[in-house]
Design an enzyme around this catalytic site. Structure first.
Site, short mmCIF file in Angstrom:
data_model
loop_
_atom_site.label_atom_id
_atom_site.label_comp_id
_atom_site.label_asym_id
_atom_site.label_seq_id
_atom_site.Cartn_x
_atom_site.Cartn_y
_atom_site.Cartn_z
N GLN A 32 0.93 -1.02 -0.23
CA GLN A 32 0.07 -0.08 0.03
C GLN A 32 0.90 1.29 0.18
O GLN A 32 2.09 1.11 0.46
CB GLN A 32 -0.93 -0.04 1.09
CG GLN A 32 -1.75 -1.18 1.02
CD GLN A 32 -2.74 -1.37 2.10
OE1 GLN A 32 -3.36 -0.56 2.75
NE2 GLN A 32 -2.75 -2.53 2.87
N LYS A 48 2.52 7.10 6.62
CA LYS A 48 1.33 6.39 5.95
C LYS A 48 -0.21 7.25 6.15
O LYS A 48 -0.10 7.72 7.42
CB LYS A 48 1.05 5.14 6.75
CG LYS A 48 2.52 4.09 6.49
CD LYS A 48 2.19 2.67 6.92
CE LYS A 48 3.24 1.82 6.57
NZ LYS A 48 2.81 0.34 7.29
N GLU A 69 -4.53 -0.84 5.51
CA GLU A 69 -3.57 -0.29 6.64
C GLU A 69 -4.09 0.86 7.39
O GLU A 69 -4.82 1.71 6.87
CB GLU A 69 -2.19 0.04 6.21
CG GLU A 69 -1.42 -1.23 5.70
CD GLU A 69 -0.02 -0.79 5.36
OE1 GLU A 69 0.78 -1.96 6.01
OE2 GLU A 69 0.64 -0.07 5.01
N ALA A 152 9.96 7.71 12.48
CA ALA A 152 11.32 7.85 12.25
C ALA A 152 12.01 6.76 11.28
O ALA A 152 11.68 5.67 11.32
CB ALA A 152 12.06 7.73 13.70
N PHE A 153 13.02 7.16 10.44
CA PHE A 153 13.57 6.28 9.44
C PHE A 153 14.58 5.44 10.02
O PHE A 153 15.46 5.86 11.15
CB PHE A 153 13.98 7.16 8.36
CG PHE A 153 13.61 6.73 6.84
CD1 PHE A 153 12.22 6.64 6.66
CD2 PHE A 153 14.61 5.99 6.22
CE1 PHE A 153 12.06 6.00 5.37
CE2 PHE A 153 14.36 5.37 5.07
CZ PHE A 153 13.11 5.42 4.49
N LEU A 154 14.61 4.15 9.71
CA LEU A 154 15.63 3.26 10.01
C LEU A 154 17.21 3.86 9.38
O LEU A 154 16.98 4.52 8.45
CB LEU A 154 15.64 2.03 9.52
CG LEU A 154 14.50 1.09 10.39
CD1 LEU A 154 13.85 -0.10 9.24
CD2 LEU A 154 15.06 0.56 11.61
N ASP A 220 -0.44 -10.09 10.43
CA ASP A 220 0.40 -9.74 9.32
C ASP A 220 2.10 -9.90 9.51
O ASP A 220 2.84 -9.06 8.95
CB ASP A 220 0.06 -8.61 8.56
CG ASP A 220 0.53 -8.03 7.24
OD1 ASP A 220 0.85 -9.04 6.64
OD2 ASP A 220 0.72 -7.05 6.87
N GLU A 225 12.96 -8.27 10.71
CA GLU A 225 14.35 -7.88 10.38
C GLU A 225 15.27 -7.61 11.52
O GLU A 225 14.62 -7.37 12.59
CB GLU A 225 14.33 -6.61 9.50
CG GLU A 225 13.38 -6.70 8.14
CD GLU A 225 13.44 -5.32 7.45
OE1 GLU A 225 14.64 -4.61 7.60
OE2 GLU A 225 12.46 -5.11 6.62
N ASP A 240 5.99 -2.29 10.80
CA ASP A 240 4.98 -2.64 10.02
C ASP A 240 3.76 -3.33 10.71
O ASP A 240 3.71 -4.49 10.72
CB ASP A 240 5.37 -3.60 8.86
CG ASP A 240 4.02 -3.72 7.94
OD1 ASP A 240 3.18 -3.12 7.99
OD2 ASP A 240 4.13 -4.77 7.21
N1 LIG Z 1 10.61 3.27 9.84
C1 LIG Z 1 11.14 2.53 8.81
N2 LIG Z 1 12.23 3.29 8.22
C2 LIG Z 1 12.74 2.79 7.00
N3 LIG Z 1 12.28 1.67 6.25
C3 LIG Z 1 11.29 1.16 7.00
C4 LIG Z 1 10.71 1.63 8.08
N4 LIG Z 1 9.77 0.79 8.16
C5 LIG Z 1 9.48 -0.18 7.47
N5 LIG Z 1 10.40 0.10 6.64
C6 LIG Z 1 10.86 -0.60 5.55
O1 LIG Z 1 9.75 -0.46 4.39
C7 LIG Z 1 9.42 -1.75 4.09
C8 LIG Z 1 7.81 -1.66 3.83
O2 LIG Z 1 7.27 -1.25 4.89
P1 LIG Z 1 6.00 -1.78 5.74
O3 LIG Z 1 6.35 -3.21 5.76
O4 LIG Z 1 5.43 -1.06 6.82
O5 LIG Z 1 4.76 -1.65 4.36
P2 LIG Z 1 4.07 -2.65 3.80
O6 LIG Z 1 3.30 -2.01 2.82
O7 LIG Z 1 3.12 -2.98 4.85
O8 LIG Z 1 4.85 -3.83 3.15
P3 LIG Z 1 4.43 -5.27 3.02
O9 LIG Z 1 3.06 -5.37 2.17
O10 LIG Z 1 5.59 -6.01 2.41
O11 LIG Z 1 4.04 -5.84 4.68
C9 LIG Z 1 9.72 -2.91 5.14
O12 LIG Z 1 9.85 -4.00 4.68
C10 LIG Z 1 10.82 -2.02 5.90
O13 LIG Z 1 12.20 -2.71 5.27
MN LIG Z 2 2.76 -4.79 5.77
#
Ligand SMILES: Nc1ncnc2c1ncn2[C@@H]1O[C@H](COP(=O)(O)OP(=O)(O)OP(=O)(O)O)[C@@H](O)[C@H]1O
Ligand SMILES: [Mn+2]
Length: 338
Positions: A32, A48, A69, A152-154, A220, A225, A240
């Site tokens: 998404q 988001k 989400e 906050a970004f990783l 989910d 990681e 997530d």
């Molecule tokens: N705070 C963050 N900072 C940097 N990268 C992030 C952060 N949170 C998540 N990510 C990365 O971004 C990817 C996607 O984020 P997230 O899982 O929240 O989205 P998603 O759309 O739900 O993905 P999926 O459908 O694969 O579950 C994650 O696998 C992770 O590696």
């Molecule tokens: Mn997800």
């Protein structure tokens, strides 16, 4: 971060104004739409957007993998992780933004092309992604303000590479198939033999994750990681949580499968849950207090708070059943890692 509020009284006022964005882009991967926001001085956030009002529940005919989400789930999960004492989730805050000046005017390329004005004159966009990125699932302002979560970004890969692991209790992600752990009650004995679950802290960390996910109803958890730097002697990052907090009137017992099948919980986590149950303050109240200062407070619909207290009790009952089977020595594990 943490329980201590940072003292900002010495910071000149102009420096603590809400930061403005420099640029934004879509985060690739995932199902998404989510945006990477760039701030001055190199800071970034993962955004988001809000799709639905707080009281919208997971649609009855949606699976965990087709659920929309919720930005509020990302915010609440951060607070929950902190109250559980894990501190394995990135800090997340809510914020209301101006879609015109903070999104539309900064968007470019493929993202810009997806902006439009809806029949009721609201500014909308849908971005590009693999699931809900079309006109029918657009994100719309009202008329041009929009709420969202900002994580906050990783740290970048160059600074701290991460390893992605398949969660042993992953669901099938298929509308008709079951996963092995759903059919084999002895599944944990298989997991226990395989590195990194055969030694160290990792299996206990998965038990913590089950507690965390059960409390918010998150089904989910397909992957997790870790930071490579510390090898296997490190924690799973809790990322997530957009699909948590979707069903306040249903307690999904299968999320507790790791704890029920392995009959195991970390002593420290059990103590925290007992404290939530016995007081002085129930988890619901701690969550309300913790989220009271968020810019989009109240973050959660009230029934979610009620669900948290009910679910604390359910976990404690499950642990009690397990202790009566194997004894507290086996089931409640003391370790030095949490
Ligand atoms: N705070 C963050 N900072 C940097 N990268 C992030 C952060 N949170 C998540 N990510 C990365 O971004 C990817 C996607 O984020 P997230 O899982 O929240 O989205 P998603 O759309 O739900 O993905 P999926 O459908 O694969 O579950 C994650 O696998 C992770 O590696
Ligand atoms: Mn997800």
């Amino acid at each position: 971060l943490g329980n201590n509020t940072r003292d900002c009284s010495y910071v000149p006022h102009r420096l603590i104004r809400p930061p403005f964005f420099l640029s934004l882009g879509q985060k690739d991967g995932g199902t998404q739409i989510k945006l990477v926001i760039d701030y001055p001085h190199g800071a970034q956030a993962l955004f988001k957007p809000m799709r639905f009002p707080r009281d919208q529940q997971t649609l009855p005919n949606h699976f965990y993998f087709t659920d929309f989400e919720r930005h509020t789930a990302e915010i609440a999960a951060f607070h929950l992780d902190r109250l559980l004492g894990f501190r394995r989730a990135m800090p997340v805050t809510g914020r209301t933004l101006n879609m015109t000046t903070e999104l539309y005017q900064l968007a470019d390329g493929e993202l810009l092309k997806t902006f439009f004005v809806s029949p009721s004159s609201n500014l909308c966009f849908h971005g590009k992604c693999s699931y809900y990125c079309d006109t029918a699932h657009a994100i719309c302002g009202s008329p041009d303000t929009l709420e969202g979560s900002f994580a906050a970004f990783l740290p970048p890969k160059e600074m701290a590479t991460r390893k992605v692991w398949r969660h042993p209790w992953r669901r099938s992600y298929h509308k008709r198939k079951k996963a092995q752990w759903e059919m084999d009650q002895d599944y944990c004995s298989l997991v226990k033999d395989i590195p990194p679950y055969d030694s160290g802290r990792r299996l206990l960390d998965l038990m913590d994750m089950a507690v965390f996910d059960f409390l918010m109803g998150n089904m989910d958890r397909h992957h997790y990681e870790t930071f490579r730097l510390f090898g296997n002697e490190t924690f799973p990052v809790h990322l997530d949580h957009g699909r948590g907090f979707g069903q306040p009137f249903h307690d999904e017992m299968s999320i507790l499968a790791p704890i029920i099948q392995c009959c195991m919980i970390r002593h420290e986590t059990l103590s925290t849950l007992i404290r939530f149950h016995n007081g002085p303050k129930p988890l619901s109240e701690l969550m309300r207090e913790s989220m009271a200062k968020d810019p989009v407070t109240p973050v959660l619909w009230e029934p979610h708070h009620v669900a948290l207290d009910r679910r604390v009790k359910i976990i404690l009952e499950s642990v009690r059943d397990c202790v009566s089977k194997t004894g507290a020595q086996e089931a409640v594990v003391h370790d030095d890692f949490s």
